[in-house]
Write a protein that holds these residues in place. Structure first.
Motif, mmCIF file in Angstrom:
data_model
loop_
_atom_site.group_PDB
_atom_site.id
_atom_site.type_symbol
_atom_site.label_atom_id
_atom_site.label_comp_id
_atom_site.label_asym_id
_atom_site.label_seq_id
_atom_site.Cartn_x
_atom_site.Cartn_y
_atom_site.Cartn_z
ATOM 1 N N MET A 203 4.006 -3.811 -8.008
ATOM 2 C CA MET A 203 4.925 -3.835 -6.872
ATOM 3 C C MET A 203 4.907 -5.225 -6.257
ATOM 4 O O MET A 203 4.015 -6.034 -6.534
ATOM 5 N N CYS A 204 5.885 -5.490 -5.436
ATOM 6 C CA CYS A 204 6.010 -6.783 -4.782
ATOM 7 C C CYS A 204 4.821 -7.024 -3.859
ATOM 8 O O CYS A 204 4.383 -6.127 -3.142
ATOM 9 N N GLY A 205 4.337 -8.249 -3.868
ATOM 10 C CA GLY A 205 3.230 -8.612 -3.005
ATOM 11 C C GLY A 205 3.623 -8.809 -1.555
ATOM 12 O O GLY A 205 2.762 -8.886 -0.693
ATOM 13 N N ARG A 206 4.918 -8.868 -1.274
ATOM 14 C CA ARG A 206 5.381 -9.047 0.104
ATOM 15 C C ARG A 206 5.911 -7.744 0.690
ATOM 16 O O ARG A 206 5.391 -7.265 1.689
ATOM 17 N N CYS A 207 6.958 -7.178 0.081
ATOM 18 C CA CYS A 207 7.615 -6.005 0.676
ATOM 19 C C CYS A 207 7.166 -4.688 0.038
ATOM 20 O O CYS A 207 7.584 -3.626 0.471
ATOM 21 N N LYS A 208 6.331 -4.756 -0.991
ATOM 22 C CA LYS A 208 5.783 -3.595 -1.708
ATOM 23 C C LYS A 208 6.843 -2.785 -2.450
ATOM 24 O O LYS A 208 6.634 -1.622 -2.756
ATOM 25 N N ALA A 209 7.994 -3.393 -2.749
ATOM 26 C CA ALA A 209 9.006 -2.695 -3.537
ATOM 27 C C ALA A 209 8.444 -2.436 -4.923
ATOM 28 O O ALA A 209 7.750 -3.264 -5.504
ATOM 29 N N ASN B 101 14.085 -7.132 -4.323
ATOM 30 C CA ASN B 101 14.375 -6.808 -2.935
ATOM 31 C C ASN B 101 14.258 -8.023 -2.012
ATOM 32 O O ASN B 101 15.156 -8.308 -1.235
ATOM 33 N N CYS B 102 13.140 -8.772 -2.088
ATOM 34 C CA CYS B 102 12.918 -9.855 -1.119
ATOM 35 C C CYS B 102 12.757 -11.232 -1.773
ATOM 36 O O CYS B 102 12.552 -12.215 -1.087
ATOM 37 N N ASN B 103 12.814 -11.280 -3.109
ATOM 38 C CA ASN B 103 12.743 -12.529 -3.876
ATOM 39 C C ASN B 103 11.331 -13.132 -3.955
ATOM 40 O O ASN B 103 11.157 -14.269 -4.363
ATOM 41 N N TRP B 104 10.297 -12.378 -3.561
ATOM 42 C CA TRP B 104 8.916 -12.854 -3.678
ATOM 43 C C TRP B 104 8.591 -13.092 -5.151
ATOM 44 O O TRP B 104 9.120 -12.427 -6.039
ATOM 45 N N PHE B 105 7.695 -14.035 -5.412
ATOM 46 C CA PHE B 105 7.362 -14.347 -6.797
ATOM 47 C C PHE B 105 5.940 -14.877 -6.896
ATOM 48 O O PHE B 105 5.492 -15.653 -6.068
ATOM 49 N N GLY C 136 2.911 4.002 -6.201
ATOM 50 C CA GLY C 136 3.630 5.249 -6.428
ATOM 51 C C GLY C 136 4.747 5.518 -5.431
ATOM 52 O O GLY C 136 5.407 6.531 -5.502
ATOM 53 N N VAL C 137 4.979 4.598 -4.495
ATOM 54 C CA VAL C 137 6.040 4.767 -3.505
ATOM 55 C C VAL C 137 7.218 3.910 -3.931
ATOM 56 O O VAL C 137 7.079 2.699 -4.121
ATOM 57 N N TYR C 138 8.389 4.550 -4.109
ATOM 58 C CA TYR C 138 9.575 3.818 -4.522
ATOM 59 C C TYR C 138 10.105 2.943 -3.402
ATOM 60 O O TYR C 138 10.089 3.323 -2.237
ATOM 61 N N GLY C 139 10.582 1.754 -3.781
ATOM 62 C CA GLY C 139 11.268 0.871 -2.853
ATOM 63 C C GLY C 139 10.328 0.147 -1.916
ATOM 64 O O GLY C 139 9.123 0.343 -1.928
ATOM 65 N N PRO C 140 10.916 -0.722 -1.097
ATOM 66 C CA PRO C 140 10.094 -1.478 -0.148
ATOM 67 C C PRO C 140 9.518 -0.552 0.927
ATOM 68 O O PRO C 140 10.145 0.429 1.312
#
Length: 133
Positions: free
Chosen positions: A68-74, A111-115, A127-131
């Motif tokens: 998942m994203c390290g910023r928004c958890k998407a 979602n937030c462009n984190w990289f 296990g949670v969908y989306g941000p």
């Protein structure tokens, strides 16, 4: 007198039919509630296996390490190729002869462009969908 008796019988029959329909509706509602609860439990178990267990995430496709994203958890975000995300981060990227990117910077969070260029630094998917927070 006969008319009153017939009306009373008809009223009782209507009441019997109404009560039977209510009973059937309650049974159907309970059946659907149980099915929904079973579906929810199966989903929780599948995601628990995907997040932390014994390679079970592979059943969701790919290498089995959903992140998942390290910023928004998407999430979930899946890596189909190597862990060096910087090396394959444009629309020209192919894997086994197939284009893997339909957008610029495909390895950034959609979602937030984190990289982060190192796939191993992306958090395991919870296990949670989306941000979410």
């Amino acid at each position: 007198e006969e008319r009153r008796r017939r009306e009373e019988e008809e009223r009782r029959e209507r009441e019997r039919i109404r009560l039977e329909k209510e009973r059937q509706a309650r049974e159907e509602e309970e059946r659907l509630r149980r099915r929904h609860a079973a579906d929810e439990e199966a989903t929780r178990e599948a995601f628990a296996g995907a997040v932390g267990g014994d390679g079970n995430a592979a059943r969701f496709g790919g290498r089995g390490d959903l992140r998942m994203c390290g910023r928004c958890k998407a999430g979930p975000i899946e890596n189909f190729a190597c862990a060096d995300l910087a090396a394959h981060n444009d629309t020209g990227t192919t894997y086994k002869g197939n284009a893997v990117a339909a957008r610029e910077r495909p390895n950034h969070c959609p979602n937030c462009n984190w990289f982060d260029p190192d796939w191993r630094k992306w958090p395991m998917w919870d296990g949670v969908y989306g941000p979410h927070r």
